[in-house]
Design a protein around this motif. Structure first.
Motif, PDB file in Angstrom:
ATOM      1  N   PRO A  47     -63.565 -44.073 -35.498  1.00  0.00           N
ATOM      2  CA  PRO A  47     -62.940 -45.082 -36.005  1.00  0.00           C
ATOM      3  C   PRO A  47     -61.319 -44.774 -35.854  1.00  0.00           C
ATOM      4  O   PRO A  47     -60.733 -43.639 -35.948  1.00  0.00           O
ATOM      5  N   ALA A  48     -60.579 -45.904 -35.113  1.00  0.00           N
ATOM      6  CA  ALA A  48     -59.288 -45.662 -34.996  1.00  0.00           C
ATOM      7  C   ALA A  48     -58.484 -45.037 -36.251  1.00  0.00           C
ATOM      8  O   ALA A  48     -57.344 -44.387 -35.989  1.00  0.00           O
ATOM      9  N   LEU A  64     -53.572 -48.140 -52.311  1.00  0.00           N
ATOM     10  CA  LEU A  64     -52.470 -47.160 -51.916  1.00  0.00           C
ATOM     11  C   LEU A  64     -52.081 -47.386 -50.450  1.00  0.00           C
ATOM     12  O   LEU A  64     -50.784 -47.381 -50.260  1.00  0.00           O
ATOM     13  N   GLY A  65     -53.049 -47.655 -49.630  1.00  0.00           N
ATOM     14  CA  GLY A  65     -52.486 -47.646 -48.272  1.00  0.00           C
ATOM     15  C   GLY A  65     -51.755 -48.989 -47.986  1.00  0.00           C
ATOM     16  O   GLY A  65     -50.854 -48.965 -47.374  1.00  0.00           O
ATOM     17  N   ASP A  66     -52.076 -50.042 -48.828  1.00  0.00           N
ATOM     18  CA  ASP A  66     -51.300 -51.073 -48.666  1.00  0.00           C
ATOM     19  C   ASP A  66     -49.795 -51.170 -48.750  1.00  0.00           C
ATOM     20  O   ASP A  66     -49.172 -51.828 -48.690  1.00  0.00           O
ATOM     21  N   GLY A 123     -57.606 -49.501 -41.049  1.00  0.00           N
ATOM     22  CA  GLY A 123     -58.327 -48.847 -42.192  1.00  0.00           C
ATOM     23  C   GLY A 123     -58.993 -49.934 -42.988  1.00  0.00           C
ATOM     24  O   GLY A 123     -60.226 -49.473 -43.407  1.00  0.00           O
ATOM     25  N   GLU A 124     -58.503 -51.157 -43.044  1.00  0.00           N
ATOM     26  CA  GLU A 124     -59.466 -52.352 -43.292  1.00  0.00           C
ATOM     27  C   GLU A 124     -60.607 -52.503 -42.711  1.00  0.00           C
ATOM     28  O   GLU A 124     -61.709 -53.025 -43.229  1.00  0.00           O
ATOM     29  N   ILE A 140     -50.749 -51.536 -38.140  1.00  0.00           N
ATOM     30  CA  ILE A 140     -51.609 -51.133 -37.008  1.00  0.00           C
ATOM     31  C   ILE A 140     -52.836 -50.170 -37.896  1.00  0.00           C
ATOM     32  O   ILE A 140     -54.195 -50.468 -37.620  1.00  0.00           O
ATOM     33  N   THR A 141     -52.288 -49.297 -38.522  1.00  0.00           N
ATOM     34  CA  THR A 141     -53.208 -48.142 -39.278  1.00  0.00           C
ATOM     35  C   THR A 141     -53.620 -48.863 -40.259  1.00  0.00           C
ATOM     36  O   THR A 141     -54.875 -48.452 -40.402  1.00  0.00           O
ATOM     37  N   THR A 142     -52.998 -49.697 -40.967  1.00  0.00           N
ATOM     38  CA  THR A 142     -53.746 -50.261 -42.343  1.00  0.00           C
ATOM     39  C   THR A 142     -54.699 -51.391 -41.776  1.00  0.00           C
ATOM     40  O   THR A 142     -55.656 -51.158 -42.511  1.00  0.00           O
TER      41      THR A 142
END
Length: 163
Positions: free
Chosen positions: A8-9, A82-84, A63-64, A58-60
């Motif tokens: 997963p990226a 929290l990531g958001d 993650g989604e 890009i990372t979030t």
């Protein structure tokens, strides 16, 4: 982007944020307090802040994508929420970097800057920097908990025995 060579990226991209955000935060704080560092590192801080800002969504997004493919749990939900918030920390670092660039250019053009301006830039940089470091820690900790649970690996020795 969903996967990179089968992984997963998100788990690859997140390392950019984990390294860049605290590094940018520390450099911004140092530059706000130490004029010699500011003269040498201000443009690096600006570039790192912008790269962190670009990498965050890009990372979030990755993650989604991953969130939709793992088992739903309270820990995964907490990490996602929290990531958001990382976008706000990244924006704060860009604001701090812009303030540092402004201060740097002001000092070069006018052979100095008012003490109040220096203090204001220092406050913005310190608050944004500390908040970003704490935010990255909390987001990362929640991601580790979502992935591995609340297991305590500190009691296991190098040979795998309790230690």
């Amino acid at each position: 982007m969903s996967t990179v060579d089968g992984l997963p990226a998100h788990i690859l991209l997140v390392h950019f944020i984990v390294v860049l955000a605290p590094l940018t935060a520390i450099l911004a704080i140092v530059c706000s307090l130490w004029p010699a560092a500011r003269r040498r590192l201000v443009w690096l801080v600006a570039v790192l802040a912008v790269v962190t800002l670009v990498m965050t969504p890009i990372t979030t997004d990755a993650g989604e994508w991953l969130e939709k493919r793992v088992e739903r749990s309270a820990a995964v939900h907490k990490h996602t929420e929290l990531g958001d918030t990382m976008l706000y920390y990244s924006i704060a670092l860009v604001v701090a970097a812009a303030a540092l660039v402004f201060l740097h250019l002001r000092e070069r053009r006018q052979a100095g800057a008012p003490t109040l301006l220096k203090a204001g830039v220092a406050v913005v940089s310190i608050v944004a920097g500390i908040a970003s470091i704490v935010g990255v820690y909390l987001i990362g900790d929640s991601g580790a908990t979502a992935t591995w649970g609340d297991q305590d690996y500190s009691v296991v020795g190098p040979s795998g025995e309790d230690g």
